[in-house]
Design a protein around this motif. Structure first.
Motif, short mmCIF file in Angstrom:
data_model
loop_
_atom_site.label_atom_id
_atom_site.label_comp_id
_atom_site.label_asym_id
_atom_site.label_seq_id
_atom_site.Cartn_x
_atom_site.Cartn_y
_atom_site.Cartn_z
N GLN A 1 -75.80 107.04 43.27
CA GLN A 1 -76.93 107.09 44.19
C GLN A 1 -78.19 107.62 43.50
OE1 GLN A 1 -76.64 107.82 48.32
NE2 GLN A 1 -74.45 108.26 48.27
N ALA A 2 -78.01 108.59 42.60
CA ALA A 2 -79.16 109.12 41.87
C ALA A 2 -79.79 108.03 41.00
CB ALA A 2 -78.73 110.31 41.01
N VAL B 1 -85.03 102.36 42.55
CA VAL B 1 -85.85 102.00 43.71
C VAL B 1 -87.23 102.63 43.60
CG1 VAL B 1 -86.08 102.24 46.22
CG2 VAL B 1 -83.86 101.65 45.23
N ALA B 2 -87.29 103.87 43.14
CA ALA B 2 -88.59 104.55 43.00
C ALA B 2 -89.47 103.83 42.00
CB ALA B 2 -88.37 106.00 42.57
N VAL C 1 -87.59 106.34 48.78
CA VAL C 1 -86.55 105.46 48.28
C VAL C 1 -85.58 105.06 49.38
CG1 VAL C 1 -86.71 106.37 45.94
CG2 VAL C 1 -85.07 107.38 47.54
N LEU C 2 -85.58 105.80 50.49
CA LEU C 2 -84.67 105.50 51.59
C LEU C 2 -85.36 104.70 52.69
CD1 LEU C 2 -82.63 108.80 52.09
CD2 LEU C 2 -81.95 106.73 50.86
N ASP D 1 -77.00 99.30 48.35
CA ASP D 1 -78.01 99.79 49.29
C ASP D 1 -77.39 100.52 50.47
OD1 ASP D 1 -76.99 97.24 50.16
OD2 ASP D 1 -78.61 97.12 51.62
N ARG E 1 -92.07 105.53 46.42
CA ARG E 1 -91.44 106.38 47.42
C ARG E 1 -91.90 105.98 48.82
NH1 ARG E 1 -89.24 111.15 45.14
NH2 ARG E 1 -89.60 111.29 42.91
N ALA F 1 -81.56 105.54 43.23
CA ALA F 1 -82.80 106.13 43.75
C ALA F 1 -83.91 106.03 42.71
CB ALA F 1 -82.57 107.59 44.13
N PRO G 1 -76.24 105.35 51.05
CA PRO G 1 -76.73 106.48 51.86
C PRO G 1 -76.15 106.52 53.27
CG PRO G 1 -78.54 105.48 50.65
CD PRO G 1 -77.37 104.56 50.49
N PHE H 1 -80.79 102.42 51.09
CA PHE H 1 -81.83 102.36 50.07
C PHE H 1 -82.78 101.22 50.39
CE2 PHE H 1 -78.71 104.58 47.24
CZ PHE H 1 -79.52 105.67 46.94
#
Length: 198
Positions: free
Chosen positions: A28-29, A35-36, A43-44, A89, A41, A32, A92, A62
């Protein structure tokens, strides 16, 4: 439906959800960060969905699309397509499982705007917690018609068991690897539900 299974299912969801959340944190890190870089931002992606007994909750995923008013397919990025194909995705959403808003297995949570469009039989899909994956998702996913999806959702409500949940989870792993049923023809995922039988 075994009378005590829903209670056991919630305990299993909590234990498995916490374990999967912990194990998936490095992935997930990494997602993230990707995605960033791709979208900035936050990311969620947060969206209100309908859960058990028709109650609303905020689903976490995500982000996969750029903001804007264009069609979804035009806003979906390359990174976003990869995340959807691999279901990364969805990671989360394990937070929703731990909170008790989702189960690992159950009918997929849909938009609140669909609630008044269901007929009485379709509305029964809300008799159980929605899930990250479900019977419909391993039986065609977004290639199914809405009518067929809801029929499978209600079948799950009527036949829910530990054995069925285990089978669905195993099938889900296989579906993620082969990446079947991700999108309906001409849609980034699928068209909106507009009423009973469509």
């Amino acid at each position: 439906m075994p009378s005590r299974y829903p209670e056991l299912k919630r305990r299993l969801d909590l234990v498995a959800g916490l374990a999967l959340l912990a194990v998936s944190l490095p992935v997930q890190a990494a997602v993230a960060v990707a995605v960033a870089v791709d979208l900035g931002r936050p990311v969620l992606f947060r969206q209100v969905r309908t859960g058990l007994r028709g109650e609303s909750f905020t689903l976490l995923k995500f982000r996969t699309m750029r903001p804007g008013s264009a069609e979804d397919g035009q806003r979906l990025t390359g990174v976003g397509r990869f995340l959807r194909r691999t279901s990364l995705d969805e990671l989360p959403s394990l937070v929703n499982v731990v909170r008790g808003e989702l189960s690992l297995v159950g009918p997929r949570p849909l938009l609140p705007e669909y609630l008044p469009l269901y007929d009485a039989e379709q509305r029964r899909r809300h008799d159980v917690r929605p899930g990250i994956t479900g019977l419909a998702q391993v039986s065609g996913r977004n290639l199914l018609s809405w009518q067929d999806q809801f029929r499978l959702d209600v079948r799950y409500v009527d036949t829910m068991s530990a054995r069925l949940d285990a089978w669905i989870l195993l099938r889900t792993i296989g579906k993620v690897f082969v990446q079947e049923g991700i999108a309906a023809a001409g849609e980034p995922t699928r068209s909106k539900f507009t009423g009973s039988g469509r």
